[in-house]
Design a protein around this motif. Structure first.
Motif, PDB file in Angstrom:
ATOM      1  N   VAL A 171       0.975  -1.052  -0.190  1.00 52.63           N
ATOM      2  CA  VAL A 171       0.099   0.379  -0.154  1.00 52.63           C
ATOM      3  C   VAL A 171       1.104   1.336   0.352  1.00 52.63           C
ATOM      4  CG1 VAL A 171      -1.402   1.174   0.769  1.00 52.63           C
ATOM      5  CG2 VAL A 171      -1.970  -0.768   1.431  1.00 52.63           C
ATOM      6  N   VAL A 172       1.079   2.351  -1.576  1.00 52.60           N
ATOM      7  CA  VAL A 172       1.410   2.994  -1.085  1.00 52.60           C
ATOM      8  C   VAL A 172       0.279   4.656  -0.878  1.00 52.60           C
ATOM      9  CG1 VAL A 172       2.641   5.235  -2.391  1.00 52.60           C
ATOM     10  CG2 VAL A 172       3.245   2.142  -2.892  1.00 52.60           C
ATOM     11  N   ALA A 232       8.379  -3.874  -4.117  1.00 52.19           N
ATOM     12  CA  ALA A 232       8.344  -5.074  -5.818  1.00 52.19           C
ATOM     13  C   ALA A 232       8.643  -6.303  -5.802  1.00 52.19           C
ATOM     14  CB  ALA A 232       9.904  -4.974  -6.426  1.00 52.19           C
ATOM     15  N   ALA A 233       8.152  -6.361  -4.397  1.00 48.59           N
ATOM     16  CA  ALA A 233       8.858  -7.998  -4.095  1.00 48.59           C
ATOM     17  C   ALA A 233       7.169  -8.396  -3.833  1.00 48.59           C
ATOM     18  CB  ALA A 233       9.324  -8.291  -2.493  1.00 48.59           C
ATOM     19  N   ALA A 234       5.714  -7.107  -3.801  1.00 52.70           N
ATOM     20  CA  ALA A 234       4.286  -7.653  -2.974  1.00 52.70           C
ATOM     21  C   ALA A 234       3.939  -8.324  -4.557  1.00 52.70           C
ATOM     22  CB  ALA A 234       3.743  -6.416  -3.278  1.00 52.70           C
ATOM     23  N   ASP A 235       2.576  -9.259  -4.100  1.00 48.74           N
ATOM     24  CA  ASP A 235       1.986  -9.123  -5.045  1.00 48.74           C
ATOM     25  C   ASP A 235       1.334  -8.527  -6.051  1.00 48.74           C
ATOM     26  OD1 ASP A 235       2.199 -12.115  -4.291  1.00 48.74           O
ATOM     27  OD2 ASP A 235       0.653 -12.001  -3.049  1.00 48.74           O
ATOM     28  N   ARG A 236       0.738  -7.118  -4.853  1.00 51.09           N
ATOM     29  CA  ARG A 236       0.119  -6.122  -5.917  1.00 51.09           C
ATOM     30  C   ARG A 236       0.135  -5.430  -5.007  1.00 51.09           C
ATOM     31  NH1 ARG A 236      -5.849  -5.301  -5.165  1.00 51.09           N
ATOM     32  NH2 ARG A 236      -5.847  -7.188  -3.072  1.00 51.09           N
ATOM     33  N   VAL A 237      -0.315  -3.997  -5.312  1.00 52.27           N
ATOM     34  CA  VAL A 237       0.284  -3.100  -5.144  1.00 52.27           C
ATOM     35  C   VAL A 237      -0.941  -1.579  -5.447  1.00 52.27           C
ATOM     36  CG1 VAL A 237       1.689  -0.681  -5.121  1.00 52.27           C
ATOM     37  CG2 VAL A 237       3.109  -2.704  -5.161  1.00 52.27           C
ATOM     38  N   VAL A 238      -1.457  -0.927  -4.145  1.00 50.51           N
ATOM     39  CA  VAL A 238      -2.746  -0.243  -4.489  1.00 50.51           C
ATOM     40  C   VAL A 238      -2.349   1.431  -3.773  1.00 50.51           C
ATOM     41  CG1 VAL A 238      -4.422  -1.535  -3.902  1.00 50.51           C
ATOM     42  CG2 VAL A 238      -3.580  -0.334  -2.058  1.00 50.51           C
ATOM     43  N   LEU A 239      -2.469   2.396  -4.639  1.00 50.73           N
ATOM     44  CA  LEU A 239      -1.858   3.671  -4.269  1.00 50.73           C
ATOM     45  C   LEU A 239      -3.147   4.658  -4.067  1.00 50.73           C
ATOM     46  CD1 LEU A 239      -0.310   5.964  -5.423  1.00 50.73           C
ATOM     47  CD2 LEU A 239      -0.808   6.650  -6.817  1.00 50.73           C
ATOM     48  N   VAL A 240      -2.939   4.925  -2.636  1.00 48.51           N
ATOM     49  CA  VAL A 240      -4.329   5.254  -1.994  1.00 48.51           C
ATOM     50  C   VAL A 240      -3.744   7.203  -2.162  1.00 48.51           C
ATOM     51  CG1 VAL A 240      -5.182   6.091  -0.121  1.00 48.51           C
ATOM     52  CG2 VAL A 240      -3.966   3.572  -0.483  1.00 48.51           C
ATOM     53  N   ASP A 241      -4.764   7.306  -2.731  1.00 44.27           N
ATOM     54  CA  ASP A 241      -4.375   9.024  -2.998  1.00 44.27           C
ATOM     55  C   ASP A 241      -5.352  10.119  -3.141  1.00 44.27           C
ATOM     56  OD1 ASP A 241      -3.125  10.764  -3.588  1.00 44.27           O
ATOM     57  OD2 ASP A 241      -3.271  11.275  -5.753  1.00 44.27           O
ATOM     58  N   GLY A 242      -5.416  11.264  -2.710  1.00 50.10           N
ATOM     59  CA  GLY A 242      -7.047  11.423  -2.260  1.00 50.10           C
ATOM     60  C   GLY A 242      -8.098  10.543  -1.449  1.00 50.10           C
ATOM     61  N   GLY A 243      -7.116  10.202  -0.247  1.00 51.71           N
ATOM     62  CA  GLY A 243      -8.245   9.714   0.648  1.00 51.71           C
ATOM     63  C   GLY A 243      -8.906   7.892  -0.220  1.00 51.71           C
ATOM     64  N   ARG A 244      -8.286   7.490  -0.931  1.00 50.54           N
ATOM     65  CA  ARG A 244      -8.985   6.424  -2.253  1.00 50.54           C
ATOM     66  C   ARG A 244      -8.057   5.886  -2.635  1.00 50.54           C
ATOM     67  NH1 ARG A 244     -15.008   7.606  -3.514  1.00 50.54           N
ATOM     68  NH2 ARG A 244     -15.323   9.700  -2.854  1.00 50.54           N
ATOM     69  N   VAL A 245      -8.508   4.441  -3.048  1.00 47.75           N
ATOM     70  CA  VAL A 245      -7.638   3.909  -4.316  1.00 47.75           C
ATOM     71  C   VAL A 245      -7.713   4.506  -5.169  1.00 47.75           C
ATOM     72  CG1 VAL A 245      -7.082   1.484  -5.180  1.00 47.75           C
ATOM     73  CG2 VAL A 245      -8.319   1.407  -2.710  1.00 47.75           C
ATOM     74  N   ALA A 246      -6.713   5.114  -5.671  1.00 47.88           N
ATOM     75  CA  ALA A 246      -6.321   5.348  -6.834  1.00 47.88           C
ATOM     76  C   ALA A 246      -5.523   4.904  -7.991  1.00 47.88           C
ATOM     77  CB  ALA A 246      -4.674   6.715  -7.108  1.00 47.88           C
ATOM     78  N   ALA A 247      -4.546   4.046  -7.598  1.00 51.59           N
ATOM     79  CA  ALA A 247      -3.788   2.878  -8.561  1.00 51.59           C
ATOM     80  C   ALA A 247      -4.250   1.486  -7.687  1.00 51.59           C
ATOM     81  CB  ALA A 247      -3.289   2.942  -9.471  1.00 51.59           C
ATOM     82  N   ASP A 248      -4.698  -0.158  -9.076  1.00 54.75           N
ATOM     83  CA  ASP A 248      -4.499  -1.140  -8.184  1.00 54.75           C
ATOM     84  C   ASP A 248      -3.763  -2.167  -9.305  1.00 54.75           C
ATOM     85  OD1 ASP A 248      -4.116  -3.847  -7.714  1.00 54.75           O
ATOM     86  OD2 ASP A 248      -6.759  -3.790  -6.538  1.00 54.75           O
ATOM     87  N   ALA A 249      -2.547  -1.795  -9.068  1.00 54.74           N
ATOM     88  CA  ALA A 249      -1.928  -2.956  -9.290  1.00 54.74           C
ATOM     89  C   ALA A 249      -0.308  -3.881  -9.366  1.00 54.74           C
ATOM     90  CB  ALA A 249      -0.851  -2.246 -11.138  1.00 54.74           C
TER      91      ALA A 249
END
Lengths: 570, 544
Positions: free
Chosen positions: B349-350, B509-526
């Motif tokens: 989670v970023v 880089a070691a994670a299965d999946r990364v979500v970017l939290v921006d503006g209090g919500r998930v902005a990207a998920d990959a």
């Protein structure tokens, strides 16, 4: 762990402690003589009360009516004793407080100039304990125990003298109490001093445990270590309570023994009075005065004896302070200017914090004026040690370091308690407000600093406004700008801020080191990549040097590090 | 609160009060007996009076010895009980006691304030003693002579009241002076704490100067207080002397009229002096009670602090599958966050906004509940689950988690070689003189920042919870070790859910999946690699 390597700071011998006190008092000896002289006169005046009461009794016994002279004298004595006591106490307090202030100033001045390795070898707790607990113990003694003790001792001596003046036989009778009191006092001090020292240790351990448990409460909750910590607190608290109870039993036993002395002395004085009056060698007024004298001794004797251990522990604390103030000033390290163009010159440098465990071996490094050098290596490679030696924070055990004026930002980010501007002025005592603002603005800290409740006058640090780790590091860099050294040594200044704040700090670092020869202990490899030269360390040795591109081509240790780093960012 | 403190030790308080009262009563008898013996003309009766005096002394000595011991002991035990209650409240799973209080302030409450509140047991016993001394003295005096008795009876309280009046402004002043003095010692300790920083910038002399100024200010303040104190002492002494002269005069007139005997005159003068004692005790009781009340109020406030999260009664799911779901979560930097974590997933989670990251951590660890939305573990709403039970299932390992005094292994809680290897703590142990048995010092102070962080990470892994949330676990670790940690994380958590809240590219880089939290919500998920290519925000956040 490192316990066998602890070398506590020195403690002065009793003889040296006494002579140190004499040295401190000597410049104020007129005040001392004046203050104590007034106290002697005040106490002696007060002791006229009992014979005057005896006079009243004699007048009544003789059936005479003229009570006015002794009563008028009693009034005069009361007023004079009050006035003289007030004056004497004020003078004695002035002496004590002035000497105390000078002592603590000497101590702090010396403590702050101690070589760092000496402080670290002793454990930082040693110096902190002396500057807080020992200073306040001496202060308490100067403020309450010593004046009380002196006043009581004076009262005892003068009262015994007065008793002898009434009739020497009363004095001899009163002395019956003395052997018991002396034995009791010696017995008490012998047991009380170690017991109270153990009590203070237990109280410190309890305080420490509470701070750790309460400060770490979120961690305790997260790891469900509730019962373990409650148990630790309970054990430490019980240990402290148990020691307090032992101290109490001791003190109560002490007073019990003193009661025996009181009774023996009082009985002897009363029998003496009876015999002297019966044989017509003393008046009933004199016998009364003697009995009242002896009765009035109970308070001061108990006070004086009970304060003996306070005085003893204050003396021990004083010996720890004098031990530090007496340390010789280290010979000012012959300041060696680096040769030629170099700003920093290191030759054959070796260092060991612990004898036999060297952490640096035969390091050579020359940094040219204006050059920016990055130190790279895994934890424990010796980067920080090299940086500290160059900055002169430690004296190397071998080899030579020469550098132009160095300033260093260490890993420890400390915010000094007090107004923010005062913190900055430690680095630049004469800096104007504008200069402070300029330094803050260079490191990107001016906006938040001005937004603080009182701007630059806001009290920060311990007990004040709390700054974030990134703000503390900006402050450290602003101090560096104000100290304005030719050579800047920066040690992992971005490490603790977390990656998010790291970029802001890297910009601040660039500004703070602008125009200076700079040595960076690089944590993030991006810091290294932008340096003029990279020095790679491993196991206390320099293993590679060169620019980023050169080292990548060389395919050595740095190249491997860079791969590990950039793999993650592909 | 104070009643509770006494209640816990009722028997001891009553016995202590009785014995101390007995002590004061016998103290009052001493001047009376002196007066009687001064008057005595027969040796045999003098000797029997000395026998009586001996008996009085025996009672006096024993009642003081055991009364003091029992009363002070009950005060200490009451303080100990209160201390444990405060700590239990602070550590309570629901939290909330620390809100708005610094650890130092709470520690002061758990040491100084509980001591003062507990001391009420001693205060009660001393009050009984003071009243008893006063009563005995009064009865004797009134029996001797009504006017003399009344004079002493009214005069001593008046005198005590005058002394109190003189002391009052002084007490106020001395507390500010004490603060000043404490400030000087605080400044010194603070400068010593920052010694390395001072030496780093060569600011030792400036610091010495600064301390000298503080010390001089404090000196000026303490001198003012000392002068006032000296004046007060002198005044009290003079007033007492004048009072004695008055009692002697009236007493002598009465003796001349034959109303009282010579011995009674001596007793009266002695008692007039003695009565100052019990009155001082009562004045002490008064001021201690005020302090005890203030301290008890502070202690009570901590004990009654509302928990940060409500206790729940729903059992935590068992066995835990490890699926975590957030729906429309609002708190701090989160504004309707939807997030789903699959069982066994290693999720990155970023959150560039630190407030969003900390709100997420609070919700997952239930140190705060969301203002809106739901957080679920295996479909169970977390707000219904008891926080302590929940922490058996989910561990949130904070970035700044503390180590505790003890050995490295004690800190780890369990000896798990896998956790040691995955966190790089094995290298830390190897480098320490006594390995895992090495002491870490208070709060882990004798370890370096990087060593502390690795031991803390090992502890989090060794706890082996079904769901583990790690916040920036490698900020103080060098790049090589960080890469090793990233590579070993998955192995250390086989089949278990792990959430990494971090901006470290090596870990992401070691994670299965990364979500970017921006503006209090998930902005990207990959995946990390995809996000690096696709998202500018992500690149700025992660790649410096």
């Amino acid at each position: 762990m490192s316990a066998p390597e602890r070398h506590l700071l020195p403690v002065a011998t009793p003889a040296r402690t006494r002579s140190a006190v004499r040295e401190l008092v000597r410049p104020h000896r007129r005040l001392a003589v004046y203050g104590f002289g007034v106290m002697v006169v005040a106490t002696a005046t007060g002791l006229a009360t009992q014979p005057l009461l005896g006079w009243v009794i004699d007048l009544v016994a003789a059936g005479e009516g003229a009570l006015l002279p002794p009563i008028a004298l009693l009034v005069v004595v009361a007023l004079a004793a009050g006035a003289l006591t007030a004056l004497g106490l004020a003078k004695v307090a002035q002496l004590g407080e002035t000497v105390l202030a000078e002592l603590r100033e000497h101590f702090v001045a010396r403590a702050l100039t101690l070589p760092l390795e000496q402080v670290e070898r002793a454990g930082s707790g040693d110096l902190t304990a002396r500057v807080t607990a020992d200073v306040s113990r001496v202060a308490d003694a100067v403020r309450s125990a010593l004046p009380e003790l002196a006043r009581s001792a004076l009262t005892i001596v003068l009262t015994l003298g007065a008793l002898a003046l009434v009739d020497w036989r009363f004095f001899v009778a009163a002395l019956i109490a003395v052997p018991v009191q002396v034995l009791t006092a010696r017995w008490y001090v012998r047991h009380a001093v170690p017991l109270y020292a153990a009590q203070r240790t237990a109280a410190g351990a309890q305080q420490q445990q509470l701070l750790e448990t309460i400060g770490g409460a979120p961690t305790v909750r997260a790891f469900l270590r509730h019962d373990e910590h409650l148990g630790r607190v309970e054990n430490r608290s019980l240990a402290a309570v148990e020691l307090t109870m032992r101290g109490l039993r001791l003190a109560m036993g002490f007073y019990s023994r003193l009661h025996i002395a009181e009774y023996a002395g009082l009985a002897a004085v009363l029998i003496t009075g009876f015999l002297l009056v019966r044989n017509g060698q003393a008046s009933i007024g004199e016998a009364t005065a003697a009995a009242l004298y002896f009765h009035s001794l109970f308070g001061p004797v108990n006070t004086a004896l009970a304060l003996l251990d306070d005085a003893q522990s204050a003396t021990a604390a004083l010996a720890r302070l004098v031990g530090v103030t007496d340390l010789p000033l280290p010979a000012p390290a012959a300041h060696v200017e680096p040769s030629g163009e170099a700003a920093v010159e290191v030759r054959g440098l070796g260092h060991a914090y612990v004898t036999g465990r060297p952490v640096l071996h035969d390091v050579d490094l020359v940094v040219a004026g204006g050059e920016r050098v990055a130190l790279v290596g895994a934890s424990g490679a010796g980067k920080t040690t090299l940086a500290k030696l160059i900055a002169g924070l430690h004296t190397p055990t071998g080899g030579k370091v020469a550098a132009r004026g160095v300033g260093m930002v260490t890993q420890e980010v400390h915010v000094f308690a007090g107004p923010l501007a005062e913190d900055l002025r430690l680095a630049g005592p004469d800096a104007t407000d504008d200069e402070l603002r300029r330094a803050l603005s260079l490191v990107g800290a001016l906006d938040w600093a001005q937004a603080l409740p009182d701007g630059l006058a806001t009290v920060v640090g311990e007990g004040g406004h709390r700054l974030t780790p990134a703000q503390r590091q900006q402050l450290a860099l602003a101090r560096l700008i104000l100290a304005d050294p030719e050579v800047a040594v920066l040690d992992e200044a971005t490490a603790e801020a977390g990656s998010a704040g790291a970029r802001v700090l890297e910009r601040a670092i660039d500004r703070a080191s602008d125009g200076r020869t700079t040595l960076v202990v690089a944590h993030r490899l991006t810091q290294a990549a932008s340096a003029d030269r990279i020095v790679v360390m491993d196991g206390g040795r320099v293993v590679e040097t060169g620019t980023h591109a050169e080292l990548l081509t060389a395919g050595g240790r740095y190249a491997a590090l860079w791969r590990a780093w950039s793999d993650g960012r592909s | 609160m104070l009643r509770q403190a006494i209640g816990g030790q009722r028997g001891a308080v009553i016995l202590g009060a009785f014995l101390l009262a007995l002590h004061q009563a016998t103290e009052a008898l001493i001047p009376v007996l002196i007066g009687v013996m001064i008057d005595e003309t027969e040796l045999s009766s003098l000797l029997s009076w000395l026998g009586v005096l001996a008996g009085v002394y025996v009672v006096l000595s024993f009642s003081y010895r055991f009364g003091g011991r029992i009363a002070e002991g009950s005060a200490e035990r009451a303080a100990h009980d209160l201390r444990l209650r405060v700590v239990r409240r602070v550590l309570h799973a629901g939290g909330g006691a620390e809100d708005g209080r610094l650890p130092g302030a709470l520690t002061t409450i758990a040491t100084e304030d509980v001591r003062r509140a507990g001391a009420v047991n001693l205060v009660v016993a001393v009050a009984a003693a003071g009243l008893s001394g006063l009563a005995v003295g009064t009865v004797v005096l009134l029996n001797t002579s009504l006017p003399l008795g009344l004079l002493v009876l009214l005069g001593t309280p008046a005198l005590a009241w005058l002394g109190h009046l003189l002391a009052k402004p002084l007490e106020r002043r001395s507390s500010t002076e004490q603060e000043r003095a404490a400030h000087a010692s605080g400044v010194a300790a603070d400068l010593v704490a920052g010694l390395r920083v001072l030496k780093g910038i060569g600011a030792e002399q400036a610091a010495v100067e600064r301390y000298r100024r503080t010390s001089r200010d404090s000196l000026a303040a303490t001198m003012r207080a000392a002068r006032a104190q000296a004046l007060q002492n002198g005044l009290v002494l003079a007033l007492t002397g004048l009072f004695v002269a008055l009692v002697a005069y009236i007493g002598a007139r009465l003796a001349q009229e034959g109303t009282i005997s010579l011995g009674q005159l001596v007793s009266s003068v002695g008692l007039a002096l003695f009565l100052m004692g019990p009155l001082h005790l009562l004045a002490w009781v008064n001021s201690e009670l005020a302090q005890a009340r203030a301290s008890a109020a502070r202690v009570a406030e901590v004990l009654a602090a509302p928990p940060a999260v409500a206790p729940g009664s729903t059992p935590a799911p068992s066995p835990v599958q490890g699926s975590v779901r957030l729906r429309g979560v609002r708190l701090g930097g989160l504004d309707g966050l939807d997030l789903e974590v699959r069982p066994g997933e290693l999720l990155g989670v970023v959150a560039p906004d630190p407030a969003a990251a900390s709100a997420l951590l609070h919700c997952l660890g239930r140190s705060a509940d969301p203002l809106g939305g739901v957080v679920e573990l295996d479909g169970v709403d977390l707000t219904g689950v008891d926080p302590a039970a929940l922490r058996e299932a989910i561990l949130v390992a904070a970035h700044d988690a503390d180590l505790f005094e003890g050995t490295v292994l004690e800190n780890l809680g369990a000896h798990t070689p896998a956790a040691l290897a995955a966190s790089g703590a094995d290298e830390v142990i190897d480098s320490l003189p006594e390995g895992g048995q090495s002491l870490v010092g208070e709060r882990g102070n004798s370890l370096s920042g990087g060593q502390r962080q690795r031991v803390a990470l090992a502890r989090a892994l060794a706890a082996d919870r079904p769901v583990l949330v790690l916040h920036e676990p490698t900020t103080a670790v060098d790049a090589v070790t960080e890469a090793r940690i990233a590579a070993g994380l998955r192995e250390a958590r086989p089949g278990r859910t792990t959430i990494l809240v971090t901006t470290s590219p090596a870990l992401l880089a070691a994670a299965d999946r990364v979500v970017l939290v921006d503006g209090g919500r998930v902005a990207a998920d990959a995946t990390h690699a995809e996000l690096v290519h696709e998202s500018d925000t992500y690149r700025t956040a992660v790649l410096a």
